[in-house]
Design an enzyme around this catalytic site. Structure first.
Site, mmCIF file in Angstrom:
data_model
loop_
_atom_site.group_PDB
_atom_site.id
_atom_site.type_symbol
_atom_site.label_atom_id
_atom_site.label_comp_id
_atom_site.label_asym_id
_atom_site.label_seq_id
_atom_site.Cartn_x
_atom_site.Cartn_y
_atom_site.Cartn_z
ATOM 1 N N TYR A 290 103.645 72.583 3.504
ATOM 2 C CA TYR A 290 103.011 71.264 3.599
ATOM 3 C C TYR A 290 102.978 70.624 2.216
ATOM 4 C CZ TYR A 290 99.413 67.663 4.151
ATOM 5 O OH TYR A 290 98.736 66.473 4.163
ATOM 6 N N GLU B 191 103.156 61.968 3.649
ATOM 7 C CA GLU B 191 102.864 63.324 4.120
ATOM 8 C C GLU B 191 104.120 63.946 4.722
ATOM 9 O OE1 GLU B 191 99.178 65.213 6.455
ATOM 10 O OE2 GLU B 191 100.442 63.971 7.732
#
Length: 387
Positions: free
Chosen positions: A109, A198
């Site tokens: 991530y 993101e």
């Protein structure tokens, strides 16, 4: 302003970031032609809506041949996806993104965003790719690394980049790709006025390459006037019609699910008004800030916007006149109420510049308007009026 995943990936490619090969389908007529451009043994079909949680709602499918690909794409078009971010009404799928599937070795991530508290750029990295990052932060915070970077034209230093990607435990070749990715995200954030980027998941595939498997980008509405290339990516189908109408009149409006419509000048005062409505046991139907210097026309548009919501059972207007004059607001309210044939209770609290003149306009309007002495009195009167 939000954009779709396929649009975010085009921006990533523009800045030299590796993404999977894919195509976007806007209509069923395009399927045959566009899927012929793909070359893979398996494919991922992704519904393009402005909401997370698509996979759990059936908005992400893996297929292993072109025949099944066409069948699943046709099923997904027009489907209503209900996720934890869409609300119970869901979102209709009006475009589909198809990309060649990747053989995943590891999921990571990575995100960057404007951190308003520190006035810096925050890079958040985690080994828990593909997961809800808020859940990871709550349950296993040690698996999340946050680095704050000062705004600087040359981008983050080598040391700062090493800190950002250190949690990934990359080999020397992967570190080169990782450093390039961090630099690219920084440039997109600063050069395109993004507020959030993101990548979840960021993957390492079987060839040990780093690829952005998903991408989300948000942009600063206040800077969009200088980013026409970003504005053209706006998808009005993904926005609340009332919020689109509000933007035409430069109104800060967000639709909510309550029954009391609010019209306030100033974001802080609007939040306080919403809070006190909840304190009295009811829910606000919207956040609506008409701004400090609203005209009569703007106030009229705001009033019509509130009444267009069928959930609204009553309206609370809370205005503190500074730059905005209370008599201007009052005249706008009266004009709008007469145009739409007001049929729900209306409570008005005025204070500040020309509030006496404003109250006189309201009292002489012939409309059934309840006047309030302060915010507490206003909230009490509107909640009682709609019972």
């Amino acid at each position: 302003m939000n954009i779709h995943e396929h649009q975010a990936k085009e921006i990533l490619k523009e800045f030299g970031v590796s993404v999977s090969n894919g195509i976007v389908i806007y209509s069923l007529d395009e399927i045959q032609d566009k899927i012929s451009r793909l070359s893979s043994n398996s494919y991922v079909i992704k519904a393009q809506i402005h909401a997370g949680g698509r996979g759990k709602a059936g908005g992400v499918k893996l297929v292993n041949n072109l025949k099944d690909l066409e069948i699943e794409v046709k099923k997904m078009f027009g489907k209503t996806l209900i996720t934890n971010q869409t609300g119970p009404q869901g979102r209709e799928v009006k475009r589909v993104y198809i990309e060649e599937a990747s053989e995943i070795l590891k999921e990571l991530y990575l995100s960057c965003l404007v951190d308003r508290e520190s006035a810096k750029i925050a890079f958040i990295s985690s080994t828990e790719g593909g997961m809800d990052i808020e859940k990871v932060a709550k349950e296993t915070p040690q698996k999340i690394l946050t680095n704050l970077i000062d705004f600087k034209s040359e981008g983050p230093s080598d040391e700062e980049i090493d800190n950002i990607i250190s949690i990934f435990k990359l080999n020397s070749q992967q570190k080169t790709f990782g450093a390039k990715l961090v630099n690219s995200l920084y440039k997109i954030l600063t050069q395109k006025d993004a507020s959030l980027i993101e990548i979840n998941p960021l993957i390492i595939n079987k060839e040990n390459k780093i690829i952005c498997l998903d991408a989300k980008m948000n942009f600063d509405d206040n800077a969009i006037f200088r980013r026409p290339e970003i504005l053209k990516l706006r998808d009005l189908n993904e926005e609340e019609p009332a919020e689109i109408e509000a933007s035409k009149h430069d109104l800060a409006y967000i639709k909510l699910n309550g029954s009391i419509g609010c019209m306030v000048n100033g974001a802080g005062l609007a939040m306080a008004t919403m809070d006190i409505i909840k304190l009295y046991g009811k829910e606000p139907a919207n956040f609506l800030d008409v701004g400090g210097g609203a005209s009569k026309e703007k106030v009229t548009a705001a009033f019509k916007l509130i009444l267009a919501d069928q959930n609204v059972k009553g309206i609370l207007i809370n205005i503190f006149g500074g730059i905005m004059r209370c008599d201007v607001l009052a005249q706008g309210v009266v004009d709008a109420a007469k145009q739409v044939n007001l049929s729900v209770p209306l409570v008005v609290r005025l204070a500040g510049t020309n509030f006496k003149e404003g109250k006189k306009i309201l009292d002489g309007s012939g409309l059934k308007i309840l006047s309030a002495s302060d915010l507490n009195d206003a909230a009490k009167k509107i909640t009682e009026a709609i019972k």
